[in-house]
Design a protein around this motif. Structure first.
Motif, PDB file in Angstrom:
ATOM      1  N   LEU A   1       1.060  -1.611   0.516  1.00 61.88           N
ATOM      2  CA  LEU A   1       0.408  -0.307   0.378  1.00 61.88           C
ATOM      3  C   LEU A   1       1.092   1.136  -0.137  1.00 61.88           C
ATOM      4  CD1 LEU A   1      -2.394   1.542   0.291  1.00 61.88           C
ATOM      5  CD2 LEU A   1      -2.878   0.943   2.807  1.00 61.88           C
ATOM      6  N   LEU A   2       0.809   1.981  -1.183  1.00 62.40           N
ATOM      7  CA  LEU A   2       1.413   2.914  -0.787  1.00 62.40           C
ATOM      8  C   LEU A   2       0.522   4.512  -1.217  1.00 62.40           C
ATOM      9  CD1 LEU A   2       4.010   5.194  -1.910  1.00 62.40           C
ATOM     10  CD2 LEU A   2       3.186   4.701  -4.267  1.00 62.40           C
ATOM     11  N   VAL A   3       0.782   5.081  -0.043  1.00 61.95           N
ATOM     12  CA  VAL A   3      -0.164   6.070   0.162  1.00 61.95           C
ATOM     13  C   VAL A   3      -0.110   7.630  -0.086  1.00 61.95           C
ATOM     14  CG1 VAL A   3      -1.554   7.486   2.054  1.00 61.95           C
ATOM     15  CG2 VAL A   3      -1.220   5.315   2.526  1.00 61.95           C
ATOM     16  N   MET A   4      -1.050   8.069  -1.182  1.00 65.76           N
ATOM     17  CA  MET A   4      -0.322   9.341  -1.250  1.00 65.76           C
ATOM     18  C   MET A   4      -0.883  10.406  -0.628  1.00 65.76           C
ATOM     19  SD  MET A   4      -0.012   8.051  -4.891  1.00 65.76           S
ATOM     20  CE  MET A   4       0.555   9.119  -6.159  1.00 65.76           C
ATOM     21  N   ASP A   5      -0.107  11.932  -0.644  1.00 55.73           N
ATOM     22  CA  ASP A   5      -0.277  12.652   0.365  1.00 55.73           C
ATOM     23  C   ASP A   5      -0.326  14.164  -0.678  1.00 55.73           C
ATOM     24  OD1 ASP A   5      -1.048  11.457   2.706  1.00 55.73           O
ATOM     25  OD2 ASP A   5       0.927  11.526   3.378  1.00 55.73           O
ATOM     26  N   TYR A   6      -1.592  14.838  -0.442  1.00 53.44           N
ATOM     27  CA  TYR A   6      -1.333  15.694  -1.240  1.00 53.44           C
ATOM     28  C   TYR A   6      -1.555  17.154   0.093  1.00 53.44           C
ATOM     29  CZ  TYR A   6      -1.796  12.817  -4.781  1.00 53.44           C
ATOM     30  OH  TYR A   6      -1.099  11.909  -6.731  1.00 53.44           O
ATOM     31  N   ALA A   7      -1.423  18.507  -0.912  1.00 50.88           N
ATOM     32  CA  ALA A   7      -1.329  19.493  -0.681  1.00 50.88           C
ATOM     33  C   ALA A   7      -2.823  19.823  -0.838  1.00 50.88           C
ATOM     34  CB  ALA A   7      -0.840  20.602  -0.624  1.00 50.88           C
ATOM     35  N   GLU A   8      -3.273  21.388  -0.503  1.00 53.09           N
ATOM     36  CA  GLU A   8      -5.166  21.723  -0.779  1.00 53.09           C
ATOM     37  C   GLU A   8      -4.937  22.228  -1.963  1.00 53.09           C
ATOM     38  OE1 GLU A   8      -7.477  25.173   0.371  1.00 53.09           O
ATOM     39  OE2 GLU A   8      -6.918  24.003   2.430  1.00 53.09           O
ATOM     40  N   SER A   9      -3.588  22.484  -2.998  1.00 55.38           N
ATOM     41  CA  SER A   9      -3.502  22.912  -4.424  1.00 55.38           C
ATOM     42  C   SER A   9      -3.705  21.630  -4.862  1.00 55.38           C
ATOM     43  CB  SER A   9      -1.866  23.421  -3.850  1.00 55.38           C
ATOM     44  OG  SER A   9      -1.038  23.086  -4.736  1.00 55.38           O
ATOM     45  N   GLY A  10      -3.576  20.479  -4.722  1.00 52.31           N
ATOM     46  CA  GLY A  10      -3.414  19.089  -5.202  1.00 52.31           C
ATOM     47  C   GLY A  10      -1.686  19.045  -6.161  1.00 52.31           C
ATOM     48  N   ALA A  11      -1.361  19.037  -5.793  1.00 51.61           N
ATOM     49  CA  ALA A  11       0.746  18.908  -5.414  1.00 51.61           C
ATOM     50  C   ALA A  11       0.360  17.728  -4.712  1.00 51.61           C
ATOM     51  CB  ALA A  11       1.472  20.527  -4.868  1.00 51.61           C
ATOM     52  N   LEU A  12       1.709  17.095  -4.743  1.00 49.98           N
ATOM     53  CA  LEU A  12       1.671  15.482  -3.936  1.00 49.98           C
ATOM     54  C   LEU A  12       2.747  16.514  -2.839  1.00 49.98           C
ATOM     55  CD1 LEU A  12       1.342  12.651  -3.680  1.00 49.98           C
ATOM     56  CD2 LEU A  12       3.681  12.040  -5.701  1.00 49.98           C
ATOM     57  N   THR A  13       2.757  15.984  -1.669  1.00 50.40           N
ATOM     58  CA  THR A  13       3.264  16.306  -0.943  1.00 50.40           C
ATOM     59  C   THR A  13       4.802  15.153   0.046  1.00 50.40           C
ATOM     60  OG1 THR A  13       1.773  16.486   0.879  1.00 50.40           O
ATOM     61  CG2 THR A  13       2.104  18.583  -0.154  1.00 50.40           C
ATOM     62  N   SER A  14       3.964  13.849  -0.090  1.00 54.12           N
ATOM     63  CA  SER A  14       4.680  12.575   0.102  1.00 54.12           C
ATOM     64  C   SER A  14       3.952  11.584   0.064  1.00 54.12           C
ATOM     65  CB  SER A  14       4.481  13.171   2.220  1.00 54.12           C
ATOM     66  OG  SER A  14       3.558  13.249   2.700  1.00 54.12           O
ATOM     67  N   MET A  15       4.781  10.542  -0.295  1.00 50.60           N
ATOM     68  CA  MET A  15       4.464   8.811  -0.129  1.00 50.60           C
ATOM     69  C   MET A  15       4.992   8.534   1.175  1.00 50.60           C
ATOM     70  SD  MET A  15       5.411   8.435  -4.202  1.00 50.60           S
ATOM     71  CE  MET A  15       6.534   9.646  -4.207  1.00 50.60           C
ATOM     72  N   ARG A  16       3.906   7.035   1.438  1.00 54.76           N
ATOM     73  CA  ARG A  16       4.330   6.280   2.631  1.00 54.76           C
ATOM     74  C   ARG A  16       3.623   4.630   2.459  1.00 54.76           C
ATOM     75  NH1 ARG A  16       0.400   7.796   5.992  1.00 54.76           N
ATOM     76  NH2 ARG A  16      -0.788   8.758   4.630  1.00 54.76           N
ATOM     77  N   LEU A  17       4.689   4.154   1.740  1.00 54.47           N
ATOM     78  CA  LEU A  17       4.574   2.525   2.680  1.00 54.47           C
ATOM     79  C   LEU A  17       3.737   2.268   3.724  1.00 54.47           C
ATOM     80  CD1 LEU A  17       5.158  -0.039   0.576  1.00 54.47           C
ATOM     81  CD2 LEU A  17       7.249   0.089   1.833  1.00 54.47           C
ATOM     82  N   VAL A  18       3.043   1.890   3.199  1.00 51.25           N
ATOM     83  CA  VAL A  18       1.939   1.016   4.655  1.00 51.25           C
ATOM     84  C   VAL A  18       1.865  -0.247   4.760  1.00 51.25           C
ATOM     85  CG1 VAL A  18       0.153   1.573   6.221  1.00 51.25           C
ATOM     86  CG2 VAL A  18       0.645   3.821   4.614  1.00 51.25           C
ATOM     87  N   THR A  19       2.521  -0.595   5.766  1.00 47.54           N
ATOM     88  CA  THR A  19       2.500  -2.002   6.398  1.00 47.54           C
ATOM     89  C   THR A  19       1.941  -2.641   7.125  1.00 47.54           C
ATOM     90  OG1 THR A  19       4.648  -2.018   7.544  1.00 47.54           O
ATOM     91  CG2 THR A  19       5.451  -1.653   5.704  1.00 47.54           C
ATOM     92  N   ASP A  20       0.546  -2.070   7.376  1.00 43.66           N
ATOM     93  CA  ASP A  20       0.462  -1.823   8.768  1.00 43.66           C
ATOM     94  C   ASP A  20      -1.088  -3.037   8.024  1.00 43.66           C
ATOM     95  OD1 ASP A  20      -1.152  -2.372  11.508  1.00 43.66           O
ATOM     96  OD2 ASP A  20      -2.631  -1.309   9.835  1.00 43.66           O
ATOM     97  N   SER A  21      -1.172  -4.488   8.140  1.00 40.71           N
ATOM     98  CA  SER A  21      -1.735  -5.336   8.009  1.00 40.71           C
ATOM     99  C   SER A  21      -3.406  -5.515   8.099  1.00 40.71           C
ATOM    100  CB  SER A  21      -1.864  -6.951   8.153  1.00 40.71           C
ATOM    101  OG  SER A  21      -1.574  -6.731   9.654  1.00 40.71           O
ATOM    102  N   LYS A  22      -3.139  -3.948   9.115  1.00 38.86           N
ATOM    103  CA  LYS A  22      -5.314  -3.708   9.249  1.00 38.86           C
ATOM    104  C   LYS A  22      -5.375  -2.581   8.051  1.00 38.86           C
ATOM    105  CE  LYS A  22      -6.518  -5.772  12.811  1.00 38.86           C
ATOM    106  NZ  LYS A  22      -7.358  -6.669  12.602  1.00 38.86           N
ATOM    107  N   ALA A  23      -4.170  -1.740   7.799  1.00 36.89           N
ATOM    108  CA  ALA A  23      -4.664  -0.617   6.423  1.00 36.89           C
ATOM    109  C   ALA A  23      -4.487  -0.665   5.361  1.00 36.89           C
ATOM    110  CB  ALA A  23      -3.137   0.067   6.743  1.00 36.89           C
TER     111      ALA A  23
END
Length: 191
Positions: free
Chosen positions: A137-159
């Protein structure tokens, strides 16, 4: 002995490796109505100009379409669901008319989940992510403007389990792009 952290920041080269390494499926959930993507600026401007001048909508032909063509030729599948709020923003109209039509021609399964009358679809989060092989799971975080601010690899099995459930729900509620687009002209303006 402790396991891996539940999530870790991911750089762009690391994210690109995930696209190279997945074996079977890559799924994208999109929820924003505007993405500020610098490499799309010129094509977006051409789209708006062509619309004003009554010319055909320009189609995208970039690295993504080539990646999809190569991946599907190797037996991998790409799919996405975009939750779109109606009426469509200019950016979503552009993404549909120029990008999605090209993605579909390259082999991607693109689906639309319309949010009408201000009602967000139940059971669908307001978050963007890629899910690779139903387990990364690669979660993508965006600013209000729509610009990509970060990406997170989430390894929690429930997520990861939740992301699979959201994918299944989004696929179930959505329409194939071709079916959705029947209500619109080539510029995704309502008929």
């Amino acid at each position: 002995m402790s396991g891996p952290p539940p999530e870790a920041q991911v750089t762009w080269p690391e994210a690109e490796r995930m696209f190279d390494e997945f074996e079977h499926t890559a799924f994208r959930l999109e929820t924003l109505q505007n993405y500020a993507v610098e490499y799309e600026d010129e094509l977006f401007a051409r789209f708006l100009t062509a619309e004003r001048e009554g010319l055909p909508a320009p189609l995208s032909d970039d690295d993504w379409q080539q990646e999809v063509r190569d991946g599907t030729a190797a037996g991998r599948s790409y799919s996405r669901v975009h939750v779109v709020i109606e009426p469509l923003t200019d950016y979503v109209r552009f993404e549909c008319a120029s990008g999605y039509r090209s993605n579909i021609a390259a082999g991607e399964d693109v689906r639309i989940l319309p949010a009408r009358d201000g009602r967000w679809p139940a059971g669908i989060p307001r978050m963007d992510y890629w899910l690779f092989d139903s387990r990364r799971l690669l979660v993508m975080d965006y600013a209000e403007s729509g610009a990509l601010t970060s990406m997170r690899l989430v390894t929690d099995s429930k997520a990861v389990e939740s992301a699979n459930a959201w994918r299944d729900r989004a696929l179930d509620l959505s329409l194939p792009f071709a079916e959705y687009a029947k209500r619109f002209d080539e510029y995704m303006r309502p008929l």
